[in-house]
Design a protein around this motif. Sequence first.
Motif, PDB file in Angstrom:
ATOM      1  N   GLU A 546      14.138  17.386  72.893  1.00  0.00           N
ATOM      2  CA  GLU A 546      14.236  16.105  73.602  1.00  0.00           C
ATOM      3  C   GLU A 546      13.691  16.178  75.023  1.00  0.00           C
ATOM      4  O   GLU A 546      13.376  15.140  75.617  1.00  0.00           O
ATOM      5  CB  GLU A 546      15.700  15.640  73.661  1.00  0.00           C
ATOM      6  N   HIS A 547      13.605  17.384  75.578  1.00  0.00           N
ATOM      7  CA  HIS A 547      13.183  17.526  76.978  1.00  0.00           C
ATOM      8  C   HIS A 547      12.263  18.740  77.104  1.00  0.00           C
ATOM      9  O   HIS A 547      12.729  19.870  77.229  1.00  0.00           O
ATOM     10  CB  HIS A 547      14.409  17.699  77.877  1.00  0.00           C
ATOM     11  N   LEU A 548      10.968  18.474  77.050  1.00  0.00           N
ATOM     12  CA  LEU A 548       9.997  19.562  77.169  1.00  0.00           C
ATOM     13  C   LEU A 548       9.922  20.049  78.614  1.00  0.00           C
ATOM     14  O   LEU A 548       9.910  19.250  79.560  1.00  0.00           O
ATOM     15  CB  LEU A 548       8.608  19.103  76.719  1.00  0.00           C
ATOM     16  N   VAL A 549       9.877  21.367  78.771  1.00  0.00           N
ATOM     17  CA  VAL A 549       9.706  21.990  80.081  1.00  0.00           C
ATOM     18  C   VAL A 549       8.536  22.956  79.980  1.00  0.00           C
ATOM     19  O   VAL A 549       8.513  23.819  79.088  1.00  0.00           O
ATOM     20  CB  VAL A 549      10.969  22.750  80.523  1.00  0.00           C
ATOM     21  N   PHE A 550       7.579  22.800  80.894  1.00  0.00           N
ATOM     22  CA  PHE A 550       6.404  23.664  80.897  1.00  0.00           C
ATOM     23  C   PHE A 550       6.368  24.519  82.162  1.00  0.00           C
ATOM     24  O   PHE A 550       6.638  24.029  83.266  1.00  0.00           O
ATOM     25  CB  PHE A 550       5.118  22.831  80.837  1.00  0.00           C
TER      26      PHE A 550
END
Length: 563
Positions: A546-550
Amino acid sequence: MEKGQGEEKEVVSKNFIEQIIEKDLEEGRCKKIITRFPPEPNGYLHIGHAKSILLNSGLAQKYDGQFNLRFDDTNPTKEKTEFVDSIKADVEWIGGVFENRIFYASNYFDEMYEAAVKLIKKGKAYVCDLSAEEIREYRGTLTEPGKDSPYRNRSVEENLDLFTRMKNGEFADGSKVLRAKIDMASPNINMRDPVIYRVAHMNHHNTGDKWCVYPMYDFAHPIEDAIEGITHSICTLEFEDHRPLYDWVLIELGYKENAEGTPKQIEFAKLYLTNVITGKRYIKKLVEEGIVDGWDDPRLVSIAALRRRGFTPESIKMFMELVGVSKSNSSVDYAMLEYCIREDLKLKKNRLMAVLDPIKLIITNYPEGQTEYMEVPNNQENEELGMRKVPFSRELYIDRADFMIEPPRKYFRLYPGNEVRLMNAYFVTCQDYVTDENGKVTEVHCTYDPETRSGSGFTGRKVKGTIHWVNAATAVEAEVRLYENIVDEEKGVYNEDGSLNLNPNSLTVLEKCYIEPSVAGAKAYNSFQFLRHGYFCVDAKDATDEHLVFNRIVSQKSSYKPA
């Protein structure tokens, strides 16, 4: 290539360790090469350890031998199962092929204790009551010989009795040690009756409370090598002065006849990276003070941190090959490591459009409700990665840096009245813009020329600027973390008092970034090139479906130029 009669002969350059190994094989000193990587499980491995892993494992593979992963867990005060588990994962990930050949120094404690007893019986070891500070005082200096401990001439019987009582827990920590009896006048300080056993009433991660005496590294290490049949004990250059003690232990215990036999210790230069933190006590402090979020914080150069940031085993191996193996210490610029990850990823990864600091762009003359799909190569330098369809419609996001109200000279991106190309799409011309109450631009209004679609063959006019974009309706929102060196490079790593010079801007978190929809569903460690921004990897610790972090692995451009 070297030319012979009518043919070319390949000349293969061998490093000095390979030359030693091949000579030992030719002369019959050993029949099968066995190497090892022996970390102490008191912290996470760092980039310097990768060199030793790849070197030892690579030599075993090259000469059809074996490679052991051995935990040198002889010091229970700092060792944890957490570190054992992390080291196993790191060695396997980096490419160390140990084929379940995992060993623990602590499994040899019985043999080591018996070896110490053997030295006592030979008159080659004695129990000493001097404190650690007194032992240092008695040791002498580089220019002055040491002097004998007043306990050096205890009888064999007394030493056996005292050592047994040490093992049985009768003495307090630091009250007694067992020392090798060698030569207090030796020009090599390591040979001046070194301590080989000490008392430590500590619970051990592997042996529990079985022991309260533990061997010192310089005594334990050669015994471990001998038990495992290690032929070439390859270590870093600071152990060169310890080699005579290594050989002394093996010869006195009957494991080998002379220094030329096996196991044989060989030293090579450590890997030093400029302006990085590798010291475990410093990293431990950063973790405990919450300055970093763990040993795998992407600003560090632990192997776990590099993996989490998005570095690949292939890039680290390439880096080690560029560094090479030598006997001379030298420092390597971190930019070389960044060069290697760029080289590894540039033909392997899809190149996507991502907007990290968004402004809404509205194409006022584009039909409302219409969406078309631009067919775009996944990687312009590698056709094998295929094509993808990128949605395009009336409302887009562009990067804030690609629009200016009053641009400087030679600014070719978007500003009022200027025309640019939207990458893989159309020419657009800026008509006006909207700002908030603080004067910050929130929207840019443009018109487009439908004749200028990419791939249409349009040649009517040219524009100097091309900017990237993301379709607003289908964009994937993500958090993006931009990393800089955790060290202030201008000041260096350490202050005069030993504290760290930290860079207060080592992490920038961008919370509302927009990426084209093909990134949806990306999982931990998946990596991409975000056009014009660099290479990015899905964070393995904080990203969710639900919450992509790059994490930014590395920026687009490199300051490093290969020779």
